[in-house]
Design a protein around this motif. Structure first.
Motif, PDB file in Angstrom:
ATOM      1  N   UNK A   1       1.897  -6.608  -9.757  1.00  0.00           N
ATOM      2  CA  UNK A   1       2.295  -7.541 -10.786  1.00  0.00           C
ATOM      3  C   UNK A   1       0.810  -9.438 -10.227  1.00  0.00           C
ATOM      4  N   UNK A   2       0.702  -9.696  -8.851  1.00  0.00           N
ATOM      5  CA  UNK A   2       0.107 -10.357  -8.904  1.00  0.00           C
ATOM      6  C   UNK A   2      -1.456  -9.882  -9.303  1.00  0.00           C
ATOM      7  N   UNK A   3      -1.932  -8.613  -9.785  1.00  0.00           N
ATOM      8  CA  UNK A   3      -3.009  -8.820  -9.963  1.00  0.00           C
ATOM      9  C   UNK A   3      -3.310  -8.526 -11.496  1.00  0.00           C
ATOM     10  N   UNK A   4      -1.571  -8.044 -12.252  1.00  0.00           N
ATOM     11  CA  UNK A   4      -1.993  -8.778 -13.510  1.00  0.00           C
ATOM     12  C   UNK A   4      -2.151  -9.874 -13.873  1.00  0.00           C
ATOM     13  N   UNK A   5      -1.179 -10.941 -13.306  1.00  0.00           N
ATOM     14  CA  UNK A   5      -0.986 -12.346 -13.435  1.00  0.00           C
ATOM     15  C   UNK A   5      -2.137 -12.703 -13.313  1.00  0.00           C
TER      16      UNK A   5
ATOM     17  N   UNK B   1       0.423  -1.163   0.091  1.00  0.00           N
ATOM     18  CA  UNK B   1       0.013   0.110  -0.018  1.00  0.00           C
ATOM     19  C   UNK B   1       1.018   1.175   0.432  1.00  0.00           C
ATOM     20  N   UNK B   2       2.296   0.957  -0.084  1.00  0.00           N
ATOM     21  CA  UNK B   2       3.392   2.005   0.261  1.00  0.00           C
ATOM     22  C   UNK B   2       2.549   3.683  -0.708  1.00  0.00           C
TER      23      UNK B   2
ATOM     24  N   UNK C   1      -5.577   2.678  -6.318  1.00  0.00           N
ATOM     25  CA  UNK C   1      -5.663   1.342  -6.493  1.00  0.00           C
ATOM     26  C   UNK C   1      -4.781   0.742  -6.415  1.00  0.00           C
ATOM     27  N   UNK C   2      -4.915  -0.456  -5.942  1.00  0.00           N
ATOM     28  CA  UNK C   2      -3.538  -1.182  -6.042  1.00  0.00           C
ATOM     29  C   UNK C   2      -3.321  -1.336  -7.573  1.00  0.00           C
ATOM     30  N   UNK C   3      -4.049  -1.869  -8.789  1.00  0.00           N
ATOM     31  CA  UNK C   3      -3.626  -2.239  -9.285  1.00  0.00           C
ATOM     32  C   UNK C   3      -3.456  -1.520 -11.310  1.00  0.00           C
ATOM     33  N   UNK C   4      -3.217  -0.219  -9.824  1.00  0.00           N
ATOM     34  CA  UNK C   4      -2.231   1.372 -10.382  1.00  0.00           C
ATOM     35  C   UNK C   4      -1.286   1.409 -10.310  1.00  0.00           C
ATOM     36  N   UNK C   5      -1.222   0.839  -8.850  1.00  0.00           N
ATOM     37  CA  UNK C   5       0.203   1.005  -8.376  1.00  0.00           C
ATOM     38  C   UNK C   5       1.571   0.398  -8.635  1.00  0.00           C
ATOM     39  N   UNK C   6       2.090   1.209  -9.556  1.00  0.00           N
ATOM     40  CA  UNK C   6       3.342   0.558 -10.255  1.00  0.00           C
ATOM     41  C   UNK C   6       4.607   0.201  -8.857  1.00  0.00           C
ATOM     42  N   UNK C   7       5.564   0.023  -9.692  1.00  0.00           N
ATOM     43  CA  UNK C   7       6.057  -0.855  -9.299  1.00  0.00           C
ATOM     44  C   UNK C   7       6.018  -1.927  -7.984  1.00  0.00           C
ATOM     45  N   UNK C   8       4.925  -2.549  -7.335  1.00  0.00           N
ATOM     46  CA  UNK C   8       4.649  -3.122  -6.430  1.00  0.00           C
ATOM     47  C   UNK C   8       4.122  -4.567  -6.871  1.00  0.00           C
TER      48      UNK C   8
END
Length: 283
Positions: free
Chosen positions: A160-164, A139-140, A149-156
């Protein structure tokens, strides 16, 4: 992040969560010493030599060149030293930070010290501490108001998990292969096989925590979240206090009072209270 993943492939160290910010980064790592101890001598040497120059005696050992017993013993002694380094956090961070410093100085066309100081680490003593810290790290960017949102949190790792998960039907892989997967259970006697939570529970938890902690965001507790709290013995109020400022609550170590007490006794500490930014999950 590519360098971190490359190092994780060489070392017996797994990446549980990460967040790369503009001027710092957070990592939740798991040292898997048991895995390193199971590697053969040849594998240890080949792993080490992906990062560092080898040694003539080890080269001769690997190529099965005729050597004396003393030379063979010395080669194996060196390999055992390398084995220990391959599950040592200090060597992992040295490789990572040196590579970042070299690249940054090259881009800035300058020389000199890049990092302010040595990395700071924090031991996570139980599953509750691991879960709280992973959520804090993921959440940083949201806490810094860089994204919403988590899905727009680049470099986290959460992104990566949501994209996968989003491409699972095409890729036949619901979880990334470069970071520790969620297995939903903790196999007895098999450390390092996965994270002992369900992927969907974790994603829901991150989303809910992100909404509830921010005072300017309205949110609610999804019904399935309660099952996760009950399993980890965490009530709503305590969870929000812990995740709101993880570093303030748990500094040199994190866990239940019982585990913190055992940790303090083991490390001969009277207090567990220094600022940290790297988080280490120990099993």
């Amino acid at each position: 992040m590519d360098k971190t993943k490359q190092l994780a492939d060489v070392f017996a160290i797994d990446i549980c969560a990460y967040a790369i910010m503009s001027n710092h980064y957070h990592l939740v790592l798991r040292v898997n010493a048991q895995e390193a101890l199971q590697w053969g001598s040849r594998e240890v040497a080949l792993r080490w030599m992906q990062l560092f120059k080898g040694h003539p005696l080890v080269d001769r050992y690997l190529t099965e060149t005729k050597t004396t017993e003393a030379e063979k013993d010395k080669a194996l002694e060196l390999i055992e030293k390398w084995r220990k380094r391959l599950f040592e956090l200090g060597w992992f961070m040295r490789c990572l930070n040196e590579s970042i410093a070299v690249q940054a100085n090259k881009e800035d066309k300058c020389k000199g010290r890049f990092w302010e100081g040595r990395f700071k680490s924090q031991a996570l003593l139980d599953d509750s501490a691991l879960l709280a810290c992973m959520t804090y790290v993921d959440l940083n960017p949201i806490r810094a108001d860089i994204c919403v949102t988590p899905e727009t949190s680049d470099f986290t790792s959460i992104q990566q998990r949501i994209k996968a998960l989003a491409t699972a039907k095409k890729m036949q892989q619901a979880q990334p292969i470069t970071i520790a997967p969620f297995t939903g259970y903790k196999p007895h006697g098999k450390p390092g096989t996965g994270l002992p939570f369900k992927l969907f529970d974790y994603l829901s938890l991150v989303e809910w925590t992100g909404r509830c902690v921010r005072e300017d965001k309205r949110g609610f507790i999804p019904p399935d979240i309660q099952r996760l709290f009950a399993r980890l013995n965490i009530n709503d109020k305590d969870w929000l206090e812990v995740i709101k400022d993880f570093n303030r609550h748990f500094i040199s170590a994190a866990g239940s009072p019982e585990n913190l007490g055992r940790w303090a006794l083991k490390t001969e500490r009277k207090w567990c209270n220094t600022h940290q930014s790297l988080h280490l999950y120990t099993e």
